[in-house]
Design a protein around this motif. Structure first.
Motif, PDB file in Angstrom:
ATOM      1  N   UNK A 130       0.830  -1.215   0.000  1.00 40.73           N
ATOM      2  CA  UNK A 130       0.000   0.000   0.000  1.00 40.73           C
ATOM      3  C   UNK A 130       0.865   1.266   0.000  1.00 40.73           C
ATOM      4  N   UNK A 131       2.014   1.210   0.678  1.00 41.79           N
ATOM      5  CA  UNK A 131       2.993   2.301   0.658  1.00 41.79           C
ATOM      6  C   UNK A 131       4.317   1.733   1.155  1.00 41.79           C
ATOM      7  N   UNK A 132       5.398   2.486   0.946  1.00 45.24           N
ATOM      8  CA  UNK A 132       6.700   2.007   1.437  1.00 45.24           C
ATOM      9  C   UNK A 132       6.716   1.972   2.971  1.00 45.24           C
ATOM     10  N   UNK A 133       5.988   2.910   3.563  1.00 42.92           N
ATOM     11  CA  UNK A 133       5.928   2.954   5.023  1.00 42.92           C
ATOM     12  C   UNK A 133       5.262   1.663   5.563  1.00 42.92           C
ATOM     13  N   UNK A 134       4.172   1.256   4.900  1.00 42.81           N
ATOM     14  CA  UNK A 134       3.482   0.020   5.313  1.00 42.81           C
ATOM     15  C   UNK A 134       4.415  -1.180   5.123  1.00 42.81           C
ATOM     16  N   UNK A 135       5.163  -1.187   4.023  1.00 45.53           N
ATOM     17  CA  UNK A 135       6.092  -2.303   3.776  1.00 45.53           C
ATOM     18  C   UNK A 135       7.116  -2.379   4.906  1.00 45.53           C
ATOM     19  N   UNK A 136       7.610  -1.225   5.313  1.00 43.27           N
ATOM     20  CA  UNK A 136       8.626  -1.187   6.388  1.00 43.27           C
ATOM     21  C   UNK A 136       8.051  -1.729   7.703  1.00 43.27           C
ATOM     22  N   UNK A 170       1.278  -7.665 -14.982  1.00 38.62           N
ATOM     23  CA  UNK A 170       0.194  -7.255 -14.078  1.00 38.62           C
ATOM     24  C   UNK A 170       0.796  -6.533 -12.879  1.00 38.62           C
ATOM     25  N   UNK A 171       0.033  -5.584 -12.368  1.00 41.47           N
ATOM     26  CA  UNK A 171       0.423  -4.874 -11.139  1.00 41.47           C
ATOM     27  C   UNK A 171      -0.748  -4.871 -10.180  1.00 41.47           C
ATOM     28  N   UNK A 172      -0.510  -5.245  -8.935  1.00 44.93           N
ATOM     29  CA  UNK A 172      -1.568  -5.237  -7.920  1.00 44.93           C
ATOM     30  C   UNK A 172      -1.059  -4.536  -6.670  1.00 44.93           C
ATOM     31  N   UNK A 173      -1.992  -4.013  -5.888  1.00 42.69           N
ATOM     32  CA  UNK A 173      -1.628  -3.469  -4.575  1.00 42.69           C
ATOM     33  C   UNK A 173      -2.126  -4.461  -3.531  1.00 42.69           C
ATOM     34  N   UNK A 174      -1.207  -4.969  -2.716  1.00 45.19           N
ATOM     35  CA  UNK A 174      -1.605  -5.941  -1.700  1.00 45.19           C
ATOM     36  C   UNK A 174      -1.993  -5.220  -0.409  1.00 45.19           C
ATOM     37  N   UNK A 175      -3.247  -4.750  -0.409  1.00 45.24           N
ATOM     38  CA  UNK A 175      -3.764  -4.112   0.798  1.00 45.24           C
ATOM     39  C   UNK A 175      -4.554  -5.180   1.566  1.00 45.24           C
ATOM     40  N   UNK A 176      -5.687  -5.593   0.978  1.00 40.30           N
ATOM     41  CA  UNK A 176      -6.465  -6.674   1.596  1.00 40.30           C
ATOM     42  C   UNK A 176      -5.974  -8.022   1.041  1.00 40.30           C
ATOM     43  N   UNK A 177      -5.459  -8.842   1.935  1.00 38.79           N
ATOM     44  CA  UNK A 177      -4.808 -10.097   1.510  1.00 38.79           C
ATOM     45  C   UNK A 177      -5.755 -11.007   0.728  1.00 38.79           C
ATOM     46  N   UNK A 178      -6.954 -11.193   1.251  1.00 35.60           N
ATOM     47  CA  UNK A 178      -7.917 -12.102   0.601  1.00 35.60           C
ATOM     48  C   UNK A 178      -8.236 -11.619  -0.822  1.00 35.60           C
ATOM     49  N   UNK A 179      -8.399 -10.309  -0.968  1.00 31.87           N
ATOM     50  CA  UNK A 179      -8.707  -9.772  -2.303  1.00 31.87           C
ATOM     51  C   UNK A 179      -7.528  -9.956  -3.254  1.00 31.87           C
ATOM     52  N   UNK A 180      -6.331  -9.749  -2.755  1.00 27.13           N
ATOM     53  CA  UNK A 180      -5.152  -9.894  -3.633  1.00 27.13           C
ATOM     54  C   UNK A 180      -4.990 -11.354  -4.070  1.00 27.13           C
ATOM     55  N   UNK A 181      -5.191 -12.276  -3.125  1.00 23.23           N
ATOM     56  CA  UNK A 181      -5.105 -13.702  -3.477  1.00 23.23           C
ATOM     57  C   UNK A 181      -6.110 -14.007  -4.580  1.00 23.23           C
ATOM     58  N   UNK A 182      -7.311 -13.498  -4.412  1.00 23.06           N
ATOM     59  CA  UNK A 182      -8.369 -13.769  -5.379  1.00 23.06           C
ATOM     60  C   UNK A 182      -8.015 -13.211  -6.774  1.00 23.06           C
ATOM     61  N   UNK A 183      -7.441 -12.012  -6.798  1.00 25.02           N
ATOM     62  CA  UNK A 183      -7.068 -11.411  -8.091  1.00 25.02           C
ATOM     63  C   UNK A 183      -5.959 -12.215  -8.782  1.00 25.02           C
ATOM     64  N   UNK A 184      -4.978 -12.640  -8.015  1.00 26.46           N
ATOM     65  CA  UNK A 184      -3.883 -13.418  -8.634  1.00 26.46           C
ATOM     66  C   UNK A 184      -4.422 -14.771  -9.102  1.00 26.46           C
TER      67      UNK A 184
END
Ligand code: ADP
Ligand code: 5GP
Length: 194
Positions: A130-136, A170-184
């Motif tokens: 979602x952002x570099x700060x969140x990744x950190x 493809x590019x995705x934003x992994x904010x909500x895990x369940x949604x990202x899994x579903x998209x991939x």
């Protein structure tokens, strides 16, 4: 029937969620019989909750140099002073059997696979945090004892990687895990059905 297996490559900054996504995808009821994941070798230290032989094969720099000399590594890279390499035999045997593969690699690794197997067999997916700060925050929460020096190195590489994201299929934003899994999952099933 397709002549060759496909290689689905997940890339993205440290803490974007690649390993977590890969684990969820590989245990997904619609994918678990259709996808295999090669276990990479690495010289970095094992994290708590990581299992040797499941998350990585954790080996010493000497062992890494040895298997590299023996031509057992298909492609390899260095990040944050550690070596990472994909096992050649696993990939070659799986592809011979037309298996589809899921790999988490850095950008260099994704490029190597495209050079080795061709663009038509490699589906590249870039995961943005979602952002570099969140990744950190995720990196620190995952392994609180990570040295500040290593966190800095991971964040530096992350800034570079974000600039290269446009090169991916493809590019995705992994904010909500369940949604990202579903998209991939949808991306993978769509390519498998072509
Ligand atoms: P990467 O493999 O890209 O370095 P990980 O999969 O190890 O990242 O994830 C880093 C941390 O963030 C882990 O503790 C994981 O549980 C957590 N995480 C992954 N995806 C999400 C998400 N969508 N929301 C919140 N936390 C997440
Ligand atoms: P980590 O230390 O966070 O597990 O991995 C650091 C980076 O190395 C991540 O981008 C990860 O995807 C990548 N990586 C892991 N194994 C391999 C590999 O075998 N080859 C390449 N090229 N990159 C890898």
């Amino acid at each position: 029937m397709r002549k060759h297996g496909l290689l689905f490559v997940i890339c993205g900054p440290s803490g974007s969620g690649k390993s977590t996504l890969a684990k969820r995808l590989l245990s997904h009821s619609l994918l678990k019989t259709k996808l295999a994941r090669p276990i990479s070798y690495t010289t970095r230290a094992q994290r708590r909750r990581e299992v040797d032989g499941k998350d990585y094969f954790f080996i010493s720099p000497d062992e890494f140099r040895k298997i590299l000399r023996e031509n057992k590594i298909l492609e390899h890279t260095q990040n944050f002073g550690y070596d990472y390499g994909t096992p050649r035999q696993y990939i070659e045997q799986a592809l011979k059997k037309r298996k589809n593969l899921l790999l988490c690699l850095d950008i260099k690794g994704a490029e190597s696979l495209i050079n080795l197997f061709g663009k038509e067999r490699v589906v590249s997916i870039f995961i943005n945090p979602p952002s570099l700060e969140v990744a950190k925050v995720r990196i620190i929460r995952r392994a609180p004892k990570t040295e500040i020096k290593e966190i800095k190195r991971r964040m530096n590489l992350a800034s570079y990687e974000l600039k290269e994201a446009h090169r991916f299929d493809y590019q995705l934003v992994n904010d909500n895990l369940t949604e990202t899994v579903s998209k991939i999952k949808e991306i993978i099933l769509c390519h498998m059905s072509r």
